[in-house]
Every structure is written in C-alpha cells, then in structure tokens.
Design a protein around this motif. Sequence first.
Motif, PDB file in Angstrom:
ATOM      1  N   TYR A  15       0.842  -1.199   0.000  1.00 40.46           N
ATOM      2  CA  TYR A  15       0.000   0.000   0.000  1.00 40.46           C
ATOM      3  C   TYR A  15       0.878   1.251   0.000  1.00 40.46           C
ATOM      4  N   ARG A  26      -6.826  -1.670  -2.141  1.00 38.18           N
ATOM      5  CA  ARG A  26      -6.490  -0.418  -1.444  1.00 38.18           C
ATOM      6  C   ARG A  26      -7.569  -0.074  -0.427  1.00 38.18           C
ATOM      7  N   ARG A  27      -8.834  -0.234  -0.803  1.00 38.44           N
ATOM      8  CA  ARG A  27      -9.941   0.048   0.121  1.00 38.44           C
ATOM      9  C   ARG A  27      -9.908  -0.881   1.329  1.00 38.44           C
ATOM     10  N   GLU A  30      -7.322   0.485   3.677  1.00 36.99           N
ATOM     11  CA  GLU A  30      -7.819   1.725   4.278  1.00 36.99           C
ATOM     12  C   GLU A  30      -8.902   1.455   5.313  1.00 36.99           C
ATOM     13  N   THR A  31      -9.793   0.515   5.010  1.00 36.39           N
ATOM     14  CA  THR A  31     -10.860   0.154   5.952  1.00 36.39           C
ATOM     15  C   THR A  31     -10.270  -0.465   7.210  1.00 36.39           C
ATOM     16  N   LEU A  33      -7.338  -0.020   8.430  1.00 39.10           N
ATOM     17  CA  LEU A  33      -6.641   1.013   9.198  1.00 39.10           C
ATOM     18  C   LEU A  33      -7.611   1.882   9.993  1.00 39.10           C
ATOM     19  N   MET A  34      -8.789   2.127   9.425  1.00 34.72           N
ATOM     20  CA  MET A  34      -9.793   2.927  10.135  1.00 34.72           C
ATOM     21  C   MET A  34     -10.414   2.157  11.300  1.00 34.72           C
TER      22      MET A  34
END
Length: 88
Positions: A15, A26-27, A30-31, A33-34
């Motif tokens: 990433y 990528r999503r 990101e998800t 990580l959130m």
Amino acid sequence: MTETHTISYQDLWDYLDGLLDTPEARRAVETALMRNEVLAAQFSLMRAQHRVLSQTPASVEREAVPQRLLNVVRRARHAGASGDEKTG
C-alpha cells in the motif's frame, strides 16, 4: 483481497509503495486502518520508516557494513552456537 482478508505487513508495505493492484485491495487496507487502532499505529511507524528509507541515497546500499556491527553479529552467532543462549 476481500473485506474478510487479514491485512498483512506485506499488504501495508505494498500500500505504501503503491503496489496494490486493485481499488478493492487499497480500500481493504484503508478500511482495516480505520477500524483497527493497533494496525493504524503500526502503519504509522511503517510510514515513518518508509519516508526515511525513500529519502536515503541509493549509494548507502553499497557502503561497507561497519566492523563494530559485524563484531556484534559474530558474537551473537558464537553465543548461539556454543549454547550460551537461554531458551524457553
């Protein structure tokens, strides 16, 4: 990579390097990580390392390893081979 895929360190490095091959991949990172504070903290450290490594001149790769570091590695190997390391 799917929503249920466990995000690995390799996924995080990919990433950072822009090597994830799909928007879904990528999503997913990101998800994750959130949603995961521990993963986000680890990623923050990785991002700092990535920043330093990407700013390091390529010539550093060709530099000789300092003798004092080689000595540390040799001592550690010798200690392990002679049974001085404690296990368990």
